[in-house]
Enzyme design. Structure first.
Site, PDB file in Angstrom:
ATOM      1  N   TYR A  36       0.848  -1.189   0.000  1.00  0.00           N
ATOM      2  CA  TYR A  36       0.000   0.000   0.000  1.00  0.00           C
ATOM      3  C   TYR A  36       0.887   1.244   0.000  1.00  0.00           C
ATOM      4  O   TYR A  36       1.791   1.380   0.829  1.00  0.00           O
ATOM      5  CB  TYR A  36      -0.897  -0.049   1.235  1.00  0.00           C
ATOM      6  CG  TYR A  36      -1.875   1.099   1.406  1.00  0.00           C
ATOM      7  CD1 TYR A  36      -2.260   1.912   0.354  1.00  0.00           C
ATOM      8  CD2 TYR A  36      -2.430   1.362   2.652  1.00  0.00           C
ATOM      9  CE1 TYR A  36      -3.155   2.944   0.522  1.00  0.00           C
ATOM     10  CE2 TYR A  36      -3.347   2.390   2.848  1.00  0.00           C
ATOM     11  CZ  TYR A  36      -3.697   3.184   1.772  1.00  0.00           C
ATOM     12  OH  TYR A  36      -4.590   4.211   1.950  1.00  0.00           O
ATOM     13  N   CYS A  37       0.636   2.163  -0.950  1.00  0.00           N
ATOM     14  CA  CYS A  37       1.334   3.444  -1.020  1.00  0.00           C
ATOM     15  C   CYS A  37       2.843   3.206  -1.116  1.00  0.00           C
ATOM     16  O   CYS A  37       3.306   2.495  -1.997  1.00  0.00           O
ATOM     17  CB  CYS A  37       0.942   4.293   0.193  1.00  0.00           C
ATOM     18  SG  CYS A  37       1.498   6.013   0.121  1.00  0.00           S
ATOM     19  N   LEU A  38       3.647   3.795  -0.225  1.00  0.00           N
ATOM     20  CA  LEU A  38       5.093   3.575  -0.262  1.00  0.00           C
ATOM     21  C   LEU A  38       5.437   2.105  -0.119  1.00  0.00           C
ATOM     22  O   LEU A  38       6.414   1.620  -0.708  1.00  0.00           O
ATOM     23  CB  LEU A  38       5.787   4.359   0.867  1.00  0.00           C
ATOM     24  CG  LEU A  38       6.153   5.815   0.616  1.00  0.00           C
ATOM     25  CD1 LEU A  38       4.904   6.681   0.514  1.00  0.00           C
ATOM     26  CD2 LEU A  38       7.053   6.335   1.718  1.00  0.00           C
TER      27      LEU A  38
END
Length: 571
Positions: A302-304
């Site tokens: 998720y995300c980074l």
């Protein structure tokens, strides 16, 4: 020679101290970047008589329509700040329409000036919007009909309530407390949030690995490993029992493992991207295979965390490591050429200033990151809240997502500097120049199925940027586009009444379709994207088997404590 080196080091330290001081005074915004943007625009605008004449004509046409009691062509009155019917009454209608016309005039003035560098144009236009947002008539008591009506209704007590809210917020800011007080609602980690049963089965200096207890008699033999972003606490994916992606997966017959990142401090200043890779997904994958005996694992990020997992997967493909069954990326970018308005703050001068700020304190503080995100959506996150809380005297009841959002983390100096330079500035991963263990990795080495999830109103990782991973691989790819933003779009429980999504799978040899065309061609489905993802995983998994034991003491992974563990509680 030695004296020369010492003098150079002293000079560098002096420059860094000066940069850190500037960053503290400007809130981390590089003044040189703003000056460069303004100078670039001003010089080219001064040499554009046609542009100037067009703006004079536009101003005259708008003023004429306003004088005749007509609405300017571009002032539609649909702005959320002016949604109340009372804005249609005199004299507030004139105030609204004049402001919206001025806003549009400045939009035209700061865009499409020949010769201006695109990033300078975007930065100047963005900053002008910030200044105009500050002087919107909705922000001032005499010019806001909603505030005036509320004042008449309450006899002015709305201002008393607003003052109390302001004092409360100021007190919490001075005490460095979260915006949402845990004691203000039922939002306690391990009690009402992050409650899916499990055990911490591995721990190192950067992360704890949680193994969740199965709820079905049999599970798919391929475990699911989730790598959240370390800019946030992991439990956004295990928010409440009703809003937990983890619980949903467990109930669907999956064996789930979650990384919980440690909240770094000044002692972790030298932790870099390689440390997060080695002590994060690499260490977790070793533990998961040792505990479960699984030959293949479904990896999700998720995300980074998704960007890091994509790097890990590319390195594994390069090295012939076949332990991944699939890769799932949630609001995670792999190509940073169109990373949204956040990229406006990622120039060489801006990164240098952030490096100086982090160099002095050893990390980037959560409040410093929050300032940048607030600027991206100043209407929603600052001015609208100011009017609601301080002028109307209202408070929005906190919810679990707000409580999680206030539970922020820090970013180590080395890691964040490398992340900004290597990915945002240099886009090494997309260009095949990102190095792992001294050698570059390439996403087109992937041969496992990949699925990406983008959200329609994401201001951190725009969905069209997330979608680009399909251009970087030569494998089967699936893309899901769901409504909502960067966080709320991912937290999409199946019984949510207002969720929809699009999903489509593209074979490795199919021609590329651009993001806008994809959106127009793929039909909308009602409901949450969670069941669709679970079905996608199940279709790429073997038949269910008896669940694995929790931990594996014989392999060096004994259960250490109950979920949610200890790292998530760090402040």
């Amino acid at each position: 020679m030695v004296n020369f080196q010492k003098n150079a080091e002293r000079a560098q330290i002096l420059d860094r101290m000066a940069g850190a001081g500037i960053a503290q005074a400007t809130g981390g915004i590089a003044p040189t970047a703003l000056i460069n943007a303004w100078t670039d625009w001003a010089l080219h605008f001064a040499l554009s008589p046609g542009k100037q004449a067009d703006l004079v004509d536009k101003a005259w046409r708008d003023a004429s329509r306003l004088a005749l009691g007509m609405q300017p062509e571009t002032a539609t009155g649909t702005d959320r700040r002016f949604a109340a019917p009372s804005w249609d009454d005199a004299p507030f209608r004139l105030m609204r329409d004049s402001f919206l016309a001025s806003e549009d005039w400045w939009r035209v003035a700061t865009t499409q000036t020949r010769g201006v560098a695109p990033q300078n144009e975007a930065m100047l236009s963005f900053m002008v919007r910030q200044m105009l947002d500050a002087v919107a008539p909705s922000n001032f008591v005499p010019f806001n009909p909603e505030v005036l009506a509320r004042t008449r209704e309450t006899g002015g007590s709305n201002f008393v309530e607003g003052a109390l809210h302001a004092i409360e917020d100021a007190t919490r800011a001075v005490q460095a407390k979260a915006d949402v007080a845990p004691e203000a609602g039922d939002f306690r980690v391990g009690e009402t949030m992050a409650t899916t049963p499990g055990k911490v089965v591995a721990r190192n200096r950067l992360m704890e690995l949680i193994q969740y207890t199965p709820t079905t008699e049999k599970v798919h033999p391929e475990p699911v490993m989730i790598v959240p972003a370390w800019i946030m606490k992991y439990y956004i994916l295990d928010l409440t029992p009703q809003e937990s992606l983890v619980r949903h997966l467990v109930d669907q017959g999956f064996s789930v493992f979650m990384l919980s990142w440690r909240n770094p401090d000044a002692d972790d200043r030298d932790c870099g991207m390689a440390d997060y890779l080695d002590l994060g997904p690499r260490a977790a994958l070793d533990a998961i295979t040792a505990i479960t005996g699984a030959e293949r694992v479904h990896a999700a990020g998720y995300c980074l965390g998704g960007t890091l997992m994509a790097i890990a997967a590319a390195a594994m493909a390069r090295d012939g490591d076949e332990r991944l069954a699939s890769l799932s990326l949630f609001a995670a970018q792999t190509d940073f050429t169109e990373a949204g308005e956040l990229s406006l703050f990622i120039t060489e001068g801006q990164v240098a200033l952030l490096e100086d700020m982090m160099w002095r304190q050893g990390y980037l503080d959560s409040s410093q990151m929050a300032g940048a995100f607030t600027m991206l959506r100043s209407n929603d996150l600052f001015w609208t809240r100011m009017v609601r809380d301080y002028l109307l005297g209202e408070r929005v009841s906190p919810n679990a997502l707000m409580a999680w959002n206030a539970d922020a983390t820090r970013m180590p100096y080395a890691m964040h500097a490398q992340y900004l330079r290597w990915l945002f500035l240099e886009n090494r991963l997309a260009h095949g120049r990102y190095e792992v263990d001294g050698r570059p990795v390439a996403l087109n080495d992937l041969r496992i199925p990949v699925i990406g999830v983008g959200t329609e109103t994401d201001h951190v990782a725009p969905w069209s940027s997330v979608y680009k991973f399909q251009r970087l691989t030569e494998t089967q790819t699936t893309f899901i586009l769901t409504n909502g933003g960067h966080n709320a779009g991912i937290v999409s429980r199946p019984d949510h009444p207002r969720r929809h999504y699009r999903i489509h799978t593209t074979e490795h040899d199919a021609p590329f379709v651009d993001a806008q065309s994809w959106m127009e061609q793929v039909p909308v489905r009602q409901g949450s994207w969670w069941p669709a993802w679970a079905e996608w995983l199940a279709a790429r998994s073997a038949e269910p088997v008896t669940p694995p034991a929790t931990g594996a003491p014989e392999n060096g992974y004994p259960p250490l404590c109950d979920a949610p563990g200890t790292y998530v509680l760090q402040r």
